[in-house]
Design an enzyme around this catalytic site. Sequence first.
Site, short mmCIF file in Angstrom:
data_model
loop_
_atom_site.label_atom_id
_atom_site.label_comp_id
_atom_site.label_asym_id
_atom_site.label_seq_id
_atom_site.Cartn_x
_atom_site.Cartn_y
_atom_site.Cartn_z
N ASP A 1 10.43 -15.68 -8.98
CA ASP A 1 11.08 -16.47 -7.93
C ASP A 1 10.10 -16.95 -6.87
O ASP A 1 8.94 -16.54 -6.85
CB ASP A 1 12.12 -15.58 -7.22
N LYS B 1 14.04 -21.88 -6.67
CA LYS B 1 14.87 -23.07 -6.46
C LYS B 1 14.06 -24.16 -5.79
O LYS B 1 13.52 -23.95 -4.71
CB LYS B 1 16.10 -22.71 -5.61
N MET C 1 19.67 -14.04 5.06
CA MET C 1 20.03 -15.46 4.93
C MET C 1 20.90 -15.93 6.11
O MET C 1 21.88 -16.64 5.92
CB MET C 1 20.75 -15.72 3.60
#
Length: 263
Positions: A39, A61, A174
């Site tokens: 990641d 991402k 987050m």
Amino acid sequence: MRNEVRPRVTLVGAGPGDPELITLKGVLALNKADVVLFDALIDRTLLNHAPEKALKVFVGKRHGSLKNPQEDTNRLCVRYAQEYGHVVRLKGGDPFVFGRGAEELDYIHQFGISTDVVPGISSTVAVPAAAGIPVTKRGVSESYWVITGTTSNGELSHDLKLASRSKATVVLLMGTKKLEEIVGIYEAQGLVDKPIAIIERGTTVEEKVVAGTMVDILDKARTQQVGAPAIIIIGEVVRESPKLRAVYEEVLCEHKLISLHNE
Ligand code: SAH
């Protein structure tokens, strides 16, 4: 003739950021990888634990590049395991703490591929610890909640309202974009003196720590430009950090000055 491929996937927690904070078991799994899928938050030096000939594939991402990155990662994982054998899926922190590790395993199991999980040191405890903040401390905090600032529908978790009414330490992931909303929840209850710290890229050389109370944290976060990936820690334990003592002594002094003025 090619050796028979035995597909298997090991989900490995890479730890909170500092590449020395991976577990020994994690390193041993990497030593035996044919493919590593990693990641965005992974320190690239960890890839040196895998054999030179192993395939190393970034699956972080990237905005706009993939329609459904999670689905594509799951598919890749299965395809590589079937083609090459041992896939190590390296994920930040612990794979089961907001890491979608369980979802990835569910998908892989549908193909009858065997899996293992190597837990990792989660940023939820390690990042505060590295900044000198104990998530629990006798006489200060007897529990801690780990809450997401971004649920699957993009909202701040409603659990924060419940947690804010308790004496628990709150660790928010987050959540940097929701700072105003978070502060608002505490302000609405008059908890303006509640200590809060924001730690960006904790345990790495780029670590940035901003601390204060509900009164000044929005200003501080703005002026010191703290942003994702970051952890927000709320609770009296934040005052316990020797590294942050100066911040809270300053606040105390200001209070004393104000009350002297008022006398
Ligand atoms: N499974 C991971 C968490 C994945 S969710 C774990 O156990 O640590 C990703 C979020 O974790 C980031 O958006 C950020 O809020 C937090 N995070 C992960 N690593 C971090 C770090 N080194 N410093 C600050 N926050 C971090």
